[in-house]
Motif scaffolding. Structure first.
Motif, PDB file in Angstrom:
ATOM      1  N   THR A  97       0.855  -1.185   0.000  1.00 53.81           N
ATOM      2  CA  THR A  97       0.000   0.000   0.000  1.00 53.81           C
ATOM      3  C   THR A  97       0.888   1.231   0.000  1.00 53.81           C
ATOM      4  O   THR A  97       1.663   1.446   0.930  1.00 53.81           O
ATOM      5  CB  THR A  97      -0.920   0.024   1.234  1.00 53.81           C
ATOM      6  OG1 THR A  97      -1.772  -1.123   1.204  1.00 53.81           O
ATOM      7  CG2 THR A  97      -1.772   1.280   1.242  1.00 53.81           C
ATOM      8  N   LEU A  98       0.781   2.017  -1.062  1.00 53.28           N
ATOM      9  CA  LEU A  98       1.639   3.184  -1.237  1.00 53.28           C
ATOM     10  C   LEU A  98       0.830   4.448  -1.050  1.00 53.28           C
ATOM     11  O   LEU A  98      -0.222   4.634  -1.671  1.00 53.28           O
ATOM     12  CB  LEU A  98       2.257   3.161  -2.646  1.00 53.28           C
ATOM     13  CG  LEU A  98       3.221   4.286  -3.013  1.00 53.28           C
ATOM     14  CD1 LEU A  98       4.379   4.341  -2.032  1.00 53.28           C
ATOM     15  CD2 LEU A  98       3.732   4.098  -4.427  1.00 53.28           C
ATOM     16  N   ARG A  99       1.327   5.330  -0.184  1.00 55.33           N
ATOM     17  CA  ARG A  99       0.617   6.580   0.101  1.00 55.33           C
ATOM     18  C   ARG A  99       1.576   7.752   0.010  1.00 55.33           C
ATOM     19  O   ARG A  99       2.753   7.630   0.304  1.00 55.33           O
ATOM     20  CB  ARG A  99      -0.010   6.535   1.503  1.00 55.33           C
ATOM     21  CG  ARG A  99      -1.043   5.433   1.688  1.00 55.33           C
ATOM     22  CD  ARG A  99      -1.819   5.587   2.984  1.00 55.33           C
ATOM     23  NE  ARG A  99      -1.005   5.350   4.159  1.00 55.33           N
ATOM     24  CZ  ARG A  99      -1.340   4.525   5.149  1.00 55.33           C
ATOM     25  NH1 ARG A  99      -2.458   3.831   5.085  1.00 55.33           N
ATOM     26  NH2 ARG A  99      -0.564   4.394   6.200  1.00 55.33           N
ATOM     27  N   LEU A 107       6.682   2.892  -9.577  1.00 61.96           N
ATOM     28  CA  LEU A 107       7.353   1.616  -9.790  1.00 61.96           C
ATOM     29  C   LEU A 107       8.671   1.544  -9.032  1.00 61.96           C
ATOM     30  O   LEU A 107       9.067   0.483  -8.541  1.00 61.96           O
ATOM     31  CB  LEU A 107       7.597   1.405 -11.286  1.00 61.96           C
ATOM     32  CG  LEU A 107       8.254   0.086 -11.694  1.00 61.96           C
ATOM     33  CD1 LEU A 107       7.396  -1.097 -11.244  1.00 61.96           C
ATOM     34  CD2 LEU A 107       8.492   0.026 -13.198  1.00 61.96           C
ATOM     35  N   LYS A 108       9.357   2.687  -8.897  1.00 64.72           N
ATOM     36  CA  LYS A 108      10.634   2.700  -8.184  1.00 64.72           C
ATOM     37  C   LYS A 108      10.450   2.374  -6.708  1.00 64.72           C
ATOM     38  O   LYS A 108      11.384   1.883  -6.065  1.00 64.72           O
ATOM     39  CB  LYS A 108      11.298   4.062  -8.346  1.00 64.72           C
ATOM     40  CG  LYS A 108      11.749   4.352  -9.771  1.00 64.72           C
ATOM     41  CD  LYS A 108      12.490   5.678  -9.849  1.00 64.72           C
ATOM     42  CE  LYS A 108      13.003   5.933 -11.259  1.00 64.72           C
ATOM     43  NZ  LYS A 108      13.754   7.222 -11.352  1.00 64.72           N
ATOM     44  N   VAL A 109       9.264   2.641  -6.172  1.00 63.67           N
ATOM     45  CA  VAL A 109       8.980   2.288  -4.783  1.00 63.67           C
ATOM     46  C   VAL A 109       8.666   0.799  -4.670  1.00 63.67           C
ATOM     47  O   VAL A 109       9.196   0.095  -3.807  1.00 63.67           O
ATOM     48  CB  VAL A 109       7.807   3.121  -4.234  1.00 63.67           C
ATOM     49  CG1 VAL A 109       7.485   2.703  -2.801  1.00 63.67           C
ATOM     50  CG2 VAL A 109       8.139   4.601  -4.293  1.00 63.67           C
ATOM     51  N   VAL A 152       3.722   1.753   2.774  1.00 66.48           N
ATOM     52  CA  VAL A 152       4.804   2.694   2.517  1.00 66.48           C
ATOM     53  C   VAL A 152       4.223   4.100   2.434  1.00 66.48           C
ATOM     54  O   VAL A 152       3.444   4.403   1.536  1.00 66.48           O
ATOM     55  CB  VAL A 152       5.550   2.360   1.210  1.00 66.48           C
ATOM     56  CG1 VAL A 152       6.688   3.356   0.976  1.00 66.48           C
ATOM     57  CG2 VAL A 152       6.090   0.931   1.247  1.00 66.48           C
ATOM     58  N   ASP A 153       4.598   4.948   3.393  1.00 69.18           N
ATOM     59  CA  ASP A 153       4.179   6.352   3.399  1.00 69.18           C
ATOM     60  C   ASP A 153       5.353   7.210   2.941  1.00 69.18           C
ATOM     61  O   ASP A 153       6.407   7.195   3.571  1.00 69.18           O
ATOM     62  CB  ASP A 153       3.725   6.785   4.797  1.00 69.18           C
ATOM     63  CG  ASP A 153       2.391   6.153   5.187  1.00 69.18           C
ATOM     64  OD1 ASP A 153       1.371   6.621   4.672  1.00 69.18           O
ATOM     65  OD2 ASP A 153       2.398   5.209   5.990  1.00 69.18           O
ATOM     66  N   ILE A 154       5.140   7.957   1.856  1.00 72.57           N
ATOM     67  CA  ILE A 154       6.193   8.761   1.259  1.00 72.57           C
ATOM     68  C   ILE A 154       5.914  10.250   1.473  1.00 72.57           C
ATOM     69  O   ILE A 154       4.779  10.706   1.334  1.00 72.57           O
ATOM     70  CB  ILE A 154       6.304   8.495  -0.260  1.00 72.57           C
ATOM     71  CG1 ILE A 154       6.711   7.039  -0.519  1.00 72.57           C
ATOM     72  CG2 ILE A 154       7.293   9.452  -0.914  1.00 72.57           C
ATOM     73  CD1 ILE A 154       8.111   6.709  -0.099  1.00 72.57           C
TER      74      ILE A 154
END
Length: 299
Positions: A97-99, A107-109, A152-154
């Motif tokens: 889960t990308l935020r 994609l790099k994450v 993953v929190d960016i």
């Protein structure tokens, strides 16, 4: 029947033995008194000292046991058993889960999180360290969401300007960090910064432009000259040469904004405004000699 009598101990020998015994008792008493005095100086009771010594002994034994177990590979085998148990129980990375991602390539994450590995094997700190190496990532927080999700929190860096280099244009943030290359066409409408060493003074340039908020949106380019001062080019194509020094250049820019508010300098015939000389503005009009505007109070 004859009786054999043992020879009695000599008087001198008996006296010597008694003397040695007395000396030993006195030495033992003296040593005990010294030890008691030393113990009395310590801020611990006798019971507390016994506990400390016991803890040291137990700790040493545990460390030795762990060392021996490590040589035998016991911790590694235990870790493998835990990983296998987690995998068999369904605690395996199935989703990410990308935020917080808006501009960067997602994609790099995803490439930095291994799908299919047991949740117990996910190294959160290692993933975070890898993500912080990406240009767009200012900060990151990684967490497990059982049974099978890694979150993953960016925190992305914010585009601030475009750095003009000899061979390309690069999008940068307010700290001067490179974000990604950008075409000259896409750089239109953004502040373009140029000049050797300009990257190090992006923050100072922002503070300078904030001194004159009315002019800030009209500045199209800023060139760092001689590693000491700025030339500003407005959207009208006109250029303003500012003096050296943070406070002096900010004061000159504020003064120019006031003059523009009164006399509409921007959009006129003047191509260059030179404010490097104190209390004067030199103006260059194409096809005409340089004119001087005195801004001093009273003359």
């Amino acid at each position: 029947m004859a009786t054999v009598r043992r020879k009695a101990k000599g008087v001198r020998r008996s006296a010597a033995a008694t003397s040695r015994a007395n000396t030993a008792r006195r030495a033992k008493a003296k040593t005990g008194s010294v030890m008691d005095a030393a113990m009395a100086l310590l801020p611990f009771t006798e019971d507390q000292l016994h506990r400390v010594f016991l803890a040291v002994i137990i700790g040493g034994a545990a460390a030795l046991a762990w060392f021996v177990a490590s040589l035998a590979g016991v911790p590694a085998m235990a870790g493998q058993k835990v990983s296998a148990l987690a995998e068999n129980s369904g605690f395996v990375v199935r989703n990410v889960t990308l935020r917080g991602v808006d501009r960067m390539n997602e994609l790099k994450v995803y490439q930095r999180v291994q799908l299919g590995q047991p949740m117990t094997d996910v190294n959160l700190e290692a993933i975070r360290s890898d993500l912080l190496e990406l240009n767009w990532v200012k900060d990151a927080r990684i967490s497990r969401q059982l049974p099978n999700v890694v979150v993953v929190d960016i925190v992305e860096r914010t585009p601030h300007a475009v750095l003009k280099q000899p061979d390309r244009f690069v999008l940068i943030d307010a700290e001067g960090h490179d974000l990604e290359p950008i075409s000259e066409t896409n750089a239109k409408g953004m502040l373009v910064i140029s000049g050797p060493g300009a990257r190090k003074y992006v923050r100072e340039l922002a503070d300078l432009l904030n001194a004159a908020p009315a002019l800030r949106p009209q500045v199209a380019e800023a060139e760092w000259i001689g590693n000491r001062r700025w030339n500003l080019t407005f959207g009208t194509g006109q250029m303003l040469a500012l003096p050296q020094g943070e406070d002096i250049s900010a004061a000159a820019l504020v003064q120019f904004a006031q003059l523009d508010g009164k006399s509409r300098l921007l959009g006129g015939k003047v191509a260059t405004f030179d404010m490097r000389a104190p209390e004067r503005i030199y103006m260059r009009i194409p096809g005409r000699a340089k004119e001087r505007l005195n801004t001093g109070g009273g003359s």
